[in-house]
Scaffold this motif. Structure first.
Motif, PDB file in Angstrom:
ATOM      1  N   GLU A  74     -29.411  -9.654  28.527  1.00  0.00           N
ATOM      2  CA  GLU A  74     -28.861 -10.660  29.430  1.00  0.00           C
ATOM      3  C   GLU A  74     -27.850 -11.538  28.716  1.00  0.00           C
ATOM      4  OE1 GLU A  74     -32.194 -12.750  31.032  1.00  0.00           O
ATOM      5  OE2 GLU A  74     -32.935 -10.999  32.114  1.00  0.00           O
ATOM      6  N   PHE A  75     -28.176 -11.928  27.472  1.00  0.00           N
ATOM      7  CA  PHE A  75     -27.256 -12.779  26.737  1.00  0.00           C
ATOM      8  C   PHE A  75     -25.969 -12.044  26.414  1.00  0.00           C
ATOM      9  CE2 PHE A  75     -25.371 -14.552  22.934  1.00  0.00           C
ATOM     10  CZ  PHE A  75     -25.249 -15.874  23.310  1.00  0.00           C
ATOM     11  N   LEU A  76     -26.069 -10.777  26.016  1.00  0.00           N
ATOM     12  CA  LEU A  76     -24.868 -10.021  25.701  1.00  0.00           C
ATOM     13  C   LEU A  76     -23.987  -9.843  26.937  1.00  0.00           C
ATOM     14  CD1 LEU A  76     -26.338  -7.386  23.236  1.00  0.00           C
ATOM     15  CD2 LEU A  76     -24.928  -9.382  22.699  1.00  0.00           C
ATOM     16  N   ALA A  77     -24.611  -9.698  28.078  1.00  0.00           N
ATOM     17  CA  ALA A  77     -23.837  -9.619  29.323  1.00  0.00           C
ATOM     18  C   ALA A  77     -23.136 -10.951  29.601  1.00  0.00           C
ATOM     19  CB  ALA A  77     -24.740  -9.240  30.482  1.00  0.00           C
ATOM     20  N   LEU A  78     -23.858 -12.053  29.371  1.00  0.00           N
ATOM     21  CA  LEU A  78     -23.239 -13.375  29.538  1.00  0.00           C
ATOM     22  C   LEU A  78     -22.104 -13.582  28.543  1.00  0.00           C
ATOM     23  CD1 LEU A  78     -26.354 -15.669  30.080  1.00  0.00           C
ATOM     24  CD2 LEU A  78     -24.545 -15.163  31.729  1.00  0.00           C
ATOM     25  N   ARG A  79     -22.316 -13.102  27.323  1.00  0.00           N
ATOM     26  CA  ARG A  79     -21.299 -13.245  26.280  1.00  0.00           C
ATOM     27  C   ARG A  79     -20.011 -12.573  26.720  1.00  0.00           C
ATOM     28  NH1 ARG A  79     -19.811  -9.532  22.756  1.00  0.00           N
ATOM     29  NH2 ARG A  79     -18.435 -10.251  21.126  1.00  0.00           N
ATOM     30  N   GLU A  80     -20.135 -11.377  27.246  1.00  0.00           N
ATOM     31  CA  GLU A  80     -18.941 -10.665  27.702  1.00  0.00           C
ATOM     32  C   GLU A  80     -18.313 -11.349  28.909  1.00  0.00           C
ATOM     33  OE1 GLU A  80     -19.836  -6.569  28.345  1.00  0.00           O
ATOM     34  OE2 GLU A  80     -20.541  -6.283  26.289  1.00  0.00           O
ATOM     35  N   ARG A  81     -19.140 -11.810  29.827  1.00  0.00           N
ATOM     36  CA  ARG A  81     -18.635 -12.420  31.050  1.00  0.00           C
ATOM     37  C   ARG A  81     -17.933 -13.744  30.781  1.00  0.00           C
ATOM     38  NH1 ARG A  81     -23.153 -13.694  34.598  1.00  0.00           N
ATOM     39  NH2 ARG A  81     -23.582 -11.502  34.379  1.00  0.00           N
ATOM     40  N   HIS A  82     -18.484 -14.549  29.846  1.00  0.00           N
ATOM     41  CA  HIS A  82     -17.954 -15.894  29.605  1.00  0.00           C
ATOM     42  C   HIS A  82     -17.152 -16.011  28.314  1.00  0.00           C
ATOM     43  CE1 HIS A  82     -20.110 -17.475  33.019  1.00  0.00           C
ATOM     44  NE2 HIS A  82     -21.208 -16.862  32.600  1.00  0.00           N
ATOM     45  N   ASN A  83     -16.888 -14.880  27.680  1.00  0.00           N
ATOM     46  CA  ASN A  83     -16.092 -14.861  26.449  1.00  0.00           C
ATOM     47  C   ASN A  83     -16.619 -15.836  25.405  1.00  0.00           C
ATOM     48  OD1 ASN A  83     -14.313 -12.927  27.495  1.00  0.00           O
ATOM     49  ND2 ASN A  83     -13.129 -14.511  28.529  1.00  0.00           N
ATOM     50  N   LEU A  84     -17.894 -15.723  25.090  1.00  0.00           N
ATOM     51  CA  LEU A  84     -18.491 -16.588  24.075  1.00  0.00           C
ATOM     52  C   LEU A  84     -18.040 -16.145  22.691  1.00  0.00           C
ATOM     53  CD1 LEU A  84     -22.111 -16.811  25.495  1.00  0.00           C
ATOM     54  CD2 LEU A  84     -20.304 -18.510  25.671  1.00  0.00           C
ATOM     55  N   THR A  85     -18.054 -17.071  21.741  1.00  0.00           N
ATOM     56  CA  THR A  85     -17.615 -16.766  20.390  1.00  0.00           C
ATOM     57  C   THR A  85     -18.765 -16.168  19.589  1.00  0.00           C
ATOM     58  OG1 THR A  85     -18.240 -18.928  19.543  1.00  0.00           O
ATOM     59  CG2 THR A  85     -16.011 -18.712  20.450  1.00  0.00           C
ATOM     60  N   VAL A  86     -18.433 -15.681  18.401  1.00  0.00           N
ATOM     61  CA  VAL A  86     -19.441 -15.118  17.512  1.00  0.00           C
ATOM     62  C   VAL A  86     -20.428 -16.206  17.099  1.00  0.00           C
ATOM     63  CG1 VAL A  86     -19.788 -14.045  15.254  1.00  0.00           C
ATOM     64  CG2 VAL A  86     -17.914 -13.302  16.706  1.00  0.00           C
ATOM     65  N   ALA A  87     -19.943 -17.419  16.905  1.00  0.00           N
ATOM     66  CA  ALA A  87     -20.820 -18.530  16.521  1.00  0.00           C
ATOM     67  C   ALA A  87     -21.875 -18.791  17.599  1.00  0.00           C
ATOM     68  CB  ALA A  87     -20.002 -19.787  16.268  1.00  0.00           C
ATOM     69  N   ASP A  88     -21.489 -18.701  18.857  1.00  0.00           N
ATOM     70  CA  ASP A  88     -22.451 -18.879  19.948  1.00  0.00           C
ATOM     71  C   ASP A  88     -23.525 -17.803  19.897  1.00  0.00           C
ATOM     72  OD1 ASP A  88     -20.980 -21.035  20.963  1.00  0.00           O
ATOM     73  OD2 ASP A  88     -19.737 -19.698  22.196  1.00  0.00           O
ATOM     74  N   VAL A  89     -23.102 -16.592  19.632  1.00  0.00           N
ATOM     75  CA  VAL A  89     -24.035 -15.472  19.591  1.00  0.00           C
ATOM     76  C   VAL A  89     -24.989 -15.611  18.413  1.00  0.00           C
ATOM     77  CG1 VAL A  89     -24.233 -12.973  19.332  1.00  0.00           C
ATOM     78  CG2 VAL A  89     -22.444 -13.932  20.764  1.00  0.00           C
TER      79      VAL A  89
END
Length: 97
Positions: free
Chosen positions: A46-61
């Motif tokens: 779910e988080f990886l899907a959100l990361r792609e959808r919201h263009n999160l940075t590596v630091a967020d991940v």
């Protein structure tokens, strides 16, 4: 010819029952798949899907995952960028005739 309200009500109830059966079948299939994955795996997906959808940075991940897994994620990113380029197809040898 008009139908009595009773027949219409029964028809609606039967349709609702069929819809409910179909819905229950689809949720059973989904829950079986979800039960196979642990809660942590689902959260990661779910988080990886959100990361792609919201263009999160590596630091967020990295801050989301536990430290060891954050490091493993960074290592996988580095490995992907350093991967060898794909080899092209070898040209077919000319047949000697």
């Amino acid at each position: 010819m008009t139908l009595p309200k009773d027949a219409f009500r029964r028809f609606q109830e039967e349709l609702a029952a069929l819809d409910k059966q179909i819905e229950q079948r689809s949720t059973k299939k989904q829950t079986a798949k979800q039960a196979a994955m642990s809660a942590m795996e689902r959260a990661k997906l779910e988080f990886l899907a959100l990361r792609e959808r919201h263009n999160l940075t590596v630091a967020d991940v990295v801050s989301f995952f536990p430290e060891e897994e954050g490091i493993a994620y960074l290592q996988s990113l580095i490995a992907q960028t350093e991967a060898k380029p794909r080899r092209g197809r070898k040209p077919k040898a000319a047949s000697a005739e």
